[in-house]
Design a protein around this motif. Structure first.
Motif, PDB file in Angstrom:
ATOM      1  N   LYS A  40       0.843  -1.187   0.000  1.00 56.31           N
ATOM      2  CA  LYS A  40       0.000   0.000   0.000  1.00 56.31           C
ATOM      3  C   LYS A  40       0.882   1.242   0.000  1.00 56.31           C
ATOM      4  N   ILE A  41       0.405   2.296  -0.642  1.00 52.98           N
ATOM      5  CA  ILE A  41       1.059   3.601  -0.587  1.00 52.98           C
ATOM      6  C   ILE A  41       0.317   4.430   0.462  1.00 52.98           C
ATOM      7  N   MET A  42       1.057   4.985   1.409  1.00 56.34           N
ATOM      8  CA  MET A  42       0.440   5.829   2.421  1.00 56.34           C
ATOM      9  C   MET A  42       0.249   7.221   1.821  1.00 56.34           C
ATOM     10  N   PRO A  43      -1.002   7.655   1.605  1.00 55.13           N
ATOM     11  CA  PRO A  43      -1.258   8.937   0.932  1.00 55.13           C
ATOM     12  C   PRO A  43      -0.579  10.138   1.584  1.00 55.13           C
ATOM     13  N   ARG A  44      -0.506  10.159   2.882  1.00 59.62           N
ATOM     14  CA  ARG A  44       0.066  11.328   3.565  1.00 59.62           C
ATOM     15  C   ARG A  44       1.549  11.509   3.281  1.00 59.62           C
ATOM     16  N   THR A  45       2.266  10.397   3.062  1.00 57.00           N
ATOM     17  CA  THR A  45       3.722  10.486   2.896  1.00 57.00           C
ATOM     18  C   THR A  45       4.206   9.990   1.539  1.00 57.00           C
ATOM     19  N   GLY A  46       3.385   9.249   0.827  1.00 60.98           N
ATOM     20  CA  GLY A  46       3.806   8.663  -0.442  1.00 60.98           C
ATOM     21  C   GLY A  46       4.711   7.461  -0.270  1.00 60.98           C
ATOM     22  N   GLU A  47       4.914   7.017   0.970  1.00 62.06           N
ATOM     23  CA  GLU A  47       5.778   5.878   1.239  1.00 62.06           C
ATOM     24  C   GLU A  47       5.039   4.571   0.978  1.00 62.06           C
ATOM     25  N   LYS A  48       5.786   3.563   0.494  1.00 56.62           N
ATOM     26  CA  LYS A  48       5.205   2.258   0.222  1.00 56.62           C
ATOM     27  C   LYS A  48       5.395   1.360   1.445  1.00 56.62           C
ATOM     28  N   TYR A  49       4.321   0.646   1.802  1.00 61.24           N
ATOM     29  CA  TYR A  49       4.351  -0.263   2.939  1.00 61.24           C
ATOM     30  C   TYR A  49       3.896  -1.655   2.527  1.00 61.24           C
ATOM     31  N   LYS A  50       4.557  -2.670   3.072  1.00 58.59           N
ATOM     32  CA  LYS A  50       4.071  -4.035   2.966  1.00 58.59           C
ATOM     33  C   LYS A  50       2.999  -4.178   4.033  1.00 58.59           C
ATOM     34  N   CYS A  51       1.856  -4.653   3.635  1.00 59.46           N
ATOM     35  CA  CYS A  51       0.700  -4.728   4.525  1.00 59.46           C
ATOM     36  C   CYS A  51       0.279  -6.187   4.675  1.00 59.46           C
ATOM     37  N   THR A  52       0.216  -6.648   5.906  1.00 64.05           N
ATOM     38  CA  THR A  52      -0.288  -7.984   6.203  1.00 64.05           C
ATOM     39  C   THR A  52      -1.448  -7.828   7.168  1.00 64.05           C
ATOM     40  N   THR A  53      -2.568  -8.480   6.863  1.00 60.14           N
ATOM     41  CA  THR A  53      -3.716  -8.455   7.755  1.00 60.14           C
ATOM     42  C   THR A  53      -4.067  -9.886   8.135  1.00 60.14           C
ATOM     43  N   MET A  54      -4.461 -10.061   9.393  1.00 58.21           N
ATOM     44  CA  MET A  54      -4.786 -11.385   9.918  1.00 58.21           C
ATOM     45  C   MET A  54      -6.055 -11.281  10.749  1.00 58.21           C
ATOM     46  N   PRO A  55      -7.103 -12.037  10.374  1.00 58.05           N
ATOM     47  CA  PRO A  55      -8.321 -12.016  11.175  1.00 58.05           C
ATOM     48  C   PRO A  55      -8.146 -12.849  12.446  1.00 58.05           C
ATOM     49  N   LEU A  56      -8.739 -12.390  13.536  1.00 54.62           N
ATOM     50  CA  LEU A  56      -8.788 -13.154  14.776  1.00 54.62           C
ATOM     51  C   LEU A  56     -10.226 -13.619  14.949  1.00 54.62           C
ATOM     52  N   MET A  57     -10.395 -14.933  14.914  1.00 55.93           N
ATOM     53  CA  MET A  57     -11.727 -15.534  14.896  1.00 55.93           C
ATOM     54  C   MET A  57     -12.158 -15.979  16.288  1.00 55.93           C
ATOM     55  N   GLN A  58     -13.475 -15.945  16.514  1.00 56.87           N
ATOM     56  CA  GLN A  58     -14.069 -16.494  17.721  1.00 56.87           C
ATOM     57  C   GLN A  58     -15.435 -17.057  17.348  1.00 56.87           C
ATOM     58  N   ASP A  59     -15.649 -18.317  17.642  1.00 61.18           N
ATOM     59  CA  ASP A  59     -16.910 -18.995  17.320  1.00 61.18           C
ATOM     60  C   ASP A  59     -17.257 -18.868  15.834  1.00 61.18           C
ATOM     61  N   GLY A  60     -16.236 -18.981  14.980  1.00 56.14           N
ATOM     62  CA  GLY A  60     -16.445 -18.957  13.536  1.00 56.14           C
ATOM     63  C   GLY A  60     -16.661 -17.585  12.930  1.00 56.14           C
ATOM     64  N   GLU A  61     -16.561 -16.530  13.729  1.00 54.02           N
ATOM     65  CA  GLU A  61     -16.749 -15.171  13.230  1.00 54.02           C
ATOM     66  C   GLU A  61     -15.490 -14.347  13.458  1.00 54.02           C
ATOM     67  N   THR A  62     -15.222 -13.430  12.526  1.00 57.15           N
ATOM     68  CA  THR A  62     -14.106 -12.512  12.704  1.00 57.15           C
ATOM     69  C   THR A  62     -14.477 -11.488  13.758  1.00 57.15           C
TER      70      THR A  62
END
Length: 115
Positions: A83-105
């Motif tokens: 992702k490019i951070m609009p405020r700075t123009g810097e590029k970031y590697k972005c990792t997202t991980m859901p934390l589940m409980q009872d089958g729901e995020t």
């Protein structure tokens, strides 16, 4: 037992605040629940001002991003992108991980590391 849990939560916050990468915790509706010190400094916000706000506001948007990594994590599980951070123009590697409980995020952890 609650004292031990509170102590563990505090210790976890201290550890995450020492990480130079940006860590953002969202609920499944894209609301910011918590952000580490590095994120607060990079986005120039306070935890009080951003908690309860849509994560897209961090990126200067009025609605969710079309290629939202939080949406992808909720839908598909662990998700990686750049992702490019609009405020700075810097590029970031972005990792997202859901934390589940009872089958729901319940929460989504987003990790942004400068590319």
């Amino acid at each position: 037992m609650d004292d031990l849990k509170d102590g563990a939560d505090s210790l976890l916050n201290i550890i995450l605040d020492e990480i130079d990468d940006i860590i953002i915790i969202h609920d499944s509706e894209h609301t910011v629940v918590w952000m580490n010190r590095s994120g607060l400094e990079k986005f120039d916000v306070t935890l009080e001002s951003i908690t309860g706000q849509g994560c897209f506001t961090l990126f200067g948007r009025s609605r969710r991003c079309d290629d939202c990594p939080v949406t992808s994590a909720v839908r598909d599980g662990r998700y990686k992108s750049e992702k490019i951070m609009p405020r700075t123009g810097e590029k970031y590697k972005c990792t997202t991980m859901p934390l589940m409980q009872d089958g729901e995020t319940k929460l989504v952890v987003q990790h942004l590391r400068k590319a």
